[in-house]
Enzyme design. Structure first.
Site, short mmCIF file in Angstrom:
data_model
loop_
_atom_site.label_atom_id
_atom_site.label_comp_id
_atom_site.label_asym_id
_atom_site.label_seq_id
_atom_site.Cartn_x
_atom_site.Cartn_y
_atom_site.Cartn_z
N HIS A 196 0.78 -1.21 -0.07
CA HIS A 196 0.09 -0.07 -0.01
C HIS A 196 0.88 1.28 0.09
CE1 HIS A 196 0.77 0.68 4.38
NE2 HIS A 196 0.51 -0.56 4.50
N CYS A 232 2.86 -4.93 6.90
CA CYS A 232 2.68 -4.62 5.43
C CYS A 232 3.85 -3.88 4.66
CB CYS A 232 1.56 -3.75 5.44
SG CYS A 232 -0.09 -4.45 6.02
#
Length: 353
Positions: free
Chosen positions: A209, A225
């Site tokens: 992301h 992440c």
């Protein structure tokens, strides 16, 4: 493809500021190096090294991280390449090294290959017949200690534009302990740590992301992440599909070939040296190194000096190889001693019979 790349937002920038090329430009069959956007490279016909190391000068008001973002490198890369330069307040006119030369991971060139140790992502887009195969590479931010991303082969499962963030209980508890409580949902917007693009993986809870804090790209800062700068995730988002292969590896040492020479590239983090075991593992994955005699003392010295940039491996001189006898191993010495002991025991018995 050439036309499409030329209109990408990654259009080559600040090329007029390049002062010194520290490596030769690559000879490409269909695409010249200057035609490709920053971070995009034609795959070499031989070897597995792309890019170049070059220098630029800092302009008034720029930070080292501004230059890193403009040239597609991350925090650790730019810091290790310029240890004497202030990150936040460099003097205007300072010459800065851009370490944009990369050994491609020895993995299948399909979809995404993410090397956690290197803090870098490689993307191998599919090409039509007659097109030049390319690779794109971008710096990433990854999980800090205790928040490691699972390794192995997975795939992309969903793409989200302007995602909302639902922080898990563990992160909400951590934030509350710091006196910074989080809501159960963080809506899309400038305060959302996922940025405005997210690509979900077939690993529950893990995403690639954007971020609202791009300065952390190229560092270990996330909860597991994979973070990318806003402009790079947007470029990747438009072209990567659902179901694309994603190979997450952790390779702190890579060996690369360029012509007849071999190079080593290592990624020490947090003051920790990369070990010889990592180097030997990388050599085992490099068929080109099989027939080359290597001086392991000099190899160790090379490994310590290679911090984040590829440097040439030093082979053992042939003259030494032909003159030096093979060293006596401990078990050979033990076997000789054991045989002499058995002989001394057997001989008296024979004499007395």
């Amino acid at each position: 493809m050439k036309t499409m790349l030329s209109i990408s937002f990654f259009a080559v920038i600040r090329r007029h500021r390049v002062l010194v090329l520290c490596g030769a430009l690559w000879s490409l069959p269909a695409l010249a190096a200057e035609d490709l956007p920053v971070g995009h490279y034609a795959l070499p016909e031989t070897g597995n090294i792309v890019g170049e190391v070059y220098s630029v000068r800092i302009e008034e008001g720029e930070t080292l991280l501004d230059l890193a973002a403009a040239h597609g490198v991350g925090y650790e890369e730019i810091r290790h390449a310029n240890p004497e330069v202030s990150i936040w307040a460099p003097d205007a006119g300072t010459e800065v090294t851009i370490p944009a030369r990369y050994v491609l991971p020895p993995e299948r060139r399909d979809g995404l290959v993410i090397n956690m140790a290197e803090l870098r992502l490689y993307y191998y887009p599919k090409t039509a017949e007659g097109e030049t195969p390319t690779v794109e590479t971008y710096p990433i931010g990854i999980g800090r200690d205790g928040y490691d991303t699972p390794l192995g082969v997975t795939k992309t499962t969903m793409k989200l534009k302007n995602p909302a963030w639902y922080p898990p209980d563990s992160i909400r508890q951590e934030a509350a302990e710091k006196g910074e409580p989080l809501p159960s949902v963080v809506p899309a917007g400038p305060e959302n740590p996922l940025g405005d693009r997210a690509i979900l993986l077939d690993l529950p809870g893990y995403l690639i992301h954007g971020t609202n804090r791009p300065d952390g790209v190229g560092m270990r800062v996330s909860h597991g992440c994979i973070r990318m700068r806003p402009e790079t995730i947007r470029a990747l988002y438009t072209r990567i599909g659902v179901g694309e292969r994603v190979n997450i590896i952790d390779m702190p040492v890579k060996i690369g070939g360029d012509g007849e020479r071999l190079y080593v590239q290592s990624f020490p983090l947090d003051g920790q040296e990369v070990g010889m075991n990592d180097l030997l593992s990388a050599l085992q994955k490099t068929p080109e190194a099989g027939g080359i005699p290597l001086d392991y003392t000099r190899l160790g010295e090379t490994l310590k000096a290679s911090g984040w940039q590829p440097i040439a491996l030093a082979p053992l001189p042939e003259a030494v190889i032909t003159i030096e006898p093979e060293p006596l191993r401990w078990y050979d010495a033990f076997r000789s001693w054991q045989q002499s002991l058995e002989t001394s025991r057997v001989t008296p018995e024979r004499e007395g019979s």
